[in-house]
Design a protein around this motif. Sequence first.
Motif, PDB file in Angstrom:
ATOM      1  N   UNK A  96       0.833  -1.198   0.000  1.00  0.00           N
ATOM      2  CA  UNK A  96       0.000   0.000   0.000  1.00  0.00           C
ATOM      3  C   UNK A  96       0.874   1.256   0.000  1.00  0.00           C
ATOM      4  N   UNK A  97       1.927   1.239   0.808  1.00  0.00           N
ATOM      5  CA  UNK A  97       2.854   2.373   0.858  1.00  0.00           C
ATOM      6  C   UNK A  97       3.546   2.567  -0.484  1.00  0.00           C
ATOM      7  N   UNK A  98       3.994   1.470  -1.086  1.00  0.00           N
ATOM      8  CA  UNK A  98       4.706   1.550  -2.366  1.00  0.00           C
ATOM      9  C   UNK A  98       3.819   2.139  -3.450  1.00  0.00           C
ATOM     10  N   UNK A  99       2.588   1.671  -3.541  1.00  0.00           N
ATOM     11  CA  UNK A  99       1.679   2.176  -4.569  1.00  0.00           C
ATOM     12  C   UNK A  99       1.317   3.638  -4.321  1.00  0.00           C
ATOM     13  N   UNK A 100       1.144   4.015  -3.058  1.00  0.00           N
ATOM     14  CA  UNK A 100       0.791   5.399  -2.744  1.00  0.00           C
ATOM     15  C   UNK A 100       1.941   6.334  -3.113  1.00  0.00           C
ATOM     16  N   UNK A 101       3.165   5.972  -2.735  1.00  0.00           N
ATOM     17  CA  UNK A 101       4.329   6.797  -3.073  1.00  0.00           C
ATOM     18  C   UNK A 101       4.552   6.837  -4.581  1.00  0.00           C
ATOM     19  N   UNK A 102       4.333   5.708  -5.238  1.00  0.00           N
ATOM     20  CA  UNK A 102       4.504   5.655  -6.690  1.00  0.00           C
ATOM     21  C   UNK A 102       3.589   6.652  -7.382  1.00  0.00           C
ATOM     22  N   UNK A 103       2.351   6.698  -6.947  1.00  0.00           N
ATOM     23  CA  UNK A 103       1.384   7.606  -7.556  1.00  0.00           C
ATOM     24  C   UNK A 103       1.719   9.063  -7.240  1.00  0.00           C
ATOM     25  N   UNK A 227       4.548  14.371   5.970  1.00  0.00           N
ATOM     26  CA  UNK A 227       4.642  13.192   5.108  1.00  0.00           C
ATOM     27  C   UNK A 227       4.682  11.916   5.943  1.00  0.00           C
ATOM     28  N   UNK A 228       5.340  11.990   7.080  1.00  0.00           N
ATOM     29  CA  UNK A 228       5.387  10.856   8.012  1.00  0.00           C
ATOM     30  C   UNK A 228       3.977  10.481   8.457  1.00  0.00           C
ATOM     31  N   UNK A 229       3.176  11.504   8.792  1.00  0.00           N
ATOM     32  CA  UNK A 229       1.801  11.253   9.228  1.00  0.00           C
ATOM     33  C   UNK A 229       0.973  10.646   8.099  1.00  0.00           C
ATOM     34  N   UNK A 230       1.180  11.137   6.880  1.00  0.00           N
ATOM     35  CA  UNK A 230       0.439  10.581   5.751  1.00  0.00           C
ATOM     36  C   UNK A 230       0.802   9.113   5.518  1.00  0.00           C
ATOM     37  N   UNK A 231       2.070   8.801   5.621  1.00  0.00           N
ATOM     38  CA  UNK A 231       2.505   7.419   5.428  1.00  0.00           C
ATOM     39  C   UNK A 231       1.978   6.509   6.549  1.00  0.00           C
ATOM     40  N   UNK A 232       1.956   7.031   7.764  1.00  0.00           N
ATOM     41  CA  UNK A 232       1.367   6.277   8.866  1.00  0.00           C
ATOM     42  C   UNK A 232      -0.109   5.993   8.591  1.00  0.00           C
ATOM     43  N   UNK A 233      -0.769   6.976   7.967  1.00  0.00           N
ATOM     44  CA  UNK A 233      -2.169   6.806   7.624  1.00  0.00           C
ATOM     45  C   UNK A 233      -2.343   5.703   6.582  1.00  0.00           C
ATOM     46  N   UNK A 234      -1.447   5.673   5.591  1.00  0.00           N
ATOM     47  CA  UNK A 234      -1.506   4.640   4.557  1.00  0.00           C
ATOM     48  C   UNK A 234      -1.306   3.263   5.181  1.00  0.00           C
ATOM     49  N   UNK A 235      -0.351   3.155   6.083  1.00  0.00           N
ATOM     50  CA  UNK A 235      -0.071   1.874   6.732  1.00  0.00           C
ATOM     51  C   UNK A 235      -1.267   1.386   7.542  1.00  0.00           C
ATOM     52  N   UNK A 236      -1.937   2.326   8.224  1.00  0.00           N
ATOM     53  CA  UNK A 236      -3.063   1.944   9.086  1.00  0.00           C
ATOM     54  C   UNK A 236      -4.372   1.827   8.321  1.00  0.00           C
ATOM     55  N   UNK A 237      -4.373   2.264   7.050  1.00  0.00           N
ATOM     56  CA  UNK A 237      -5.584   2.182   6.248  1.00  0.00           C
ATOM     57  C   UNK A 237      -6.591   3.274   6.525  1.00  0.00           C
ATOM     58  N   UNK A 238      -6.183   4.348   7.193  1.00  0.00           N
ATOM     59  CA  UNK A 238      -7.090   5.454   7.494  1.00  0.00           C
ATOM     60  C   UNK A 238      -7.066   6.480   6.364  1.00  0.00           C
ATOM     61  N   UNK A 239      -8.137   7.265   6.233  1.00  0.00           N
ATOM     62  CA  UNK A 239      -8.135   8.335   5.222  1.00  0.00           C
ATOM     63  C   UNK A 239      -7.009   9.328   5.502  1.00  0.00           C
ATOM     64  N   UNK A 240      -6.245   9.624   4.506  1.00  0.00           N
ATOM     65  CA  UNK A 240      -5.079  10.481   4.696  1.00  0.00           C
ATOM     66  C   UNK A 240      -5.483  11.885   5.120  1.00  0.00           C
ATOM     67  N   UNK A 241      -6.607  12.379   4.602  1.00  0.00           N
ATOM     68  CA  UNK A 241      -7.005  13.753   4.917  1.00  0.00           C
ATOM     69  C   UNK A 241      -7.247  13.956   6.400  1.00  0.00           C
TER      70      UNK A 241
END
Length: 272
Positions: A96-103, A227-241
């Motif tokens: 999930x992190x890889x795909x999010x950063x890729x995009x 950015x750290x908080x956004x990545x933590x959100x991706x890892x936990x599956x929570x909405x980034x906003x």
Amino acid sequence: MTATTRITKGIRTVANDIAQGFFEITHNGFALLGLAVMFAIITFVYHPEIRTETEMRLMGWLQDRHAPSISVSLEPDAIERATATNPQELPKQQAAVAFWLSKKYSVAPEPLSALVAEAFETGRRAKIEPTLILAVMAVESGFNPFAQSHVGAQGLMQVMTKVHSEKYEGYGGKLAAFDPVSNLRVGAKVLKECIARAGSIEGGLKLYVGAGNMKSDGGYTAKVLAEYARLQSVVSGKPIQSIQPNPAVITPVVEPSAPPSVENVAALTQPS
């Protein structure tokens, strides 16, 4: 008739027979060749699929013949030098992190997957959040392994190679700064040292960017924490906003060491 005359006449007869036979064979051969060509033309006209297949085979043959003439060196094991991993083979969170950063950073997911996997492994060994390592990487270089700042910070995590050249000795020397995995490992080590000396992530990030003795770091720490908080959100599956950086939450409990001297700060920092 003398013996010489008879021999000469015999040789002429044999020669005439050979010549006549060669003519007949050649004549018949050209006739057969003409028929074959005519048959091939008729076949290609009325059966275009056969023509297409023949053209493809001929082109393949020509390419195979051309390859040795231009000295093309094939390396089937070149894939082993590539810093890339199939994201589908990663654990769910890492993928999930890889795909999010890729995009977000317009980087192919395969090399990013290798970096994400390495960040999680390096973070586990160094006891530092892998998403923090990736956040620093994102802000520092945008995942460009060949990036270099105007002051000489190099690679993914923009480590000052001249200052930390001894950390690259185990990787073969200073040029390893441009090897993504080596740069990630060295950068993570420098980051951990900075956090340990400062006693917090915020203070460590200021040291890392070379602003330890300054009132402001130009917004660097805030960018990394966001950015750290956004990545933590991706890892936990929570909405980034819905995730905002919270220093009270992300600051680890670290026993602060003695305040660093000016010499130690210079040895640890690497401006980006």
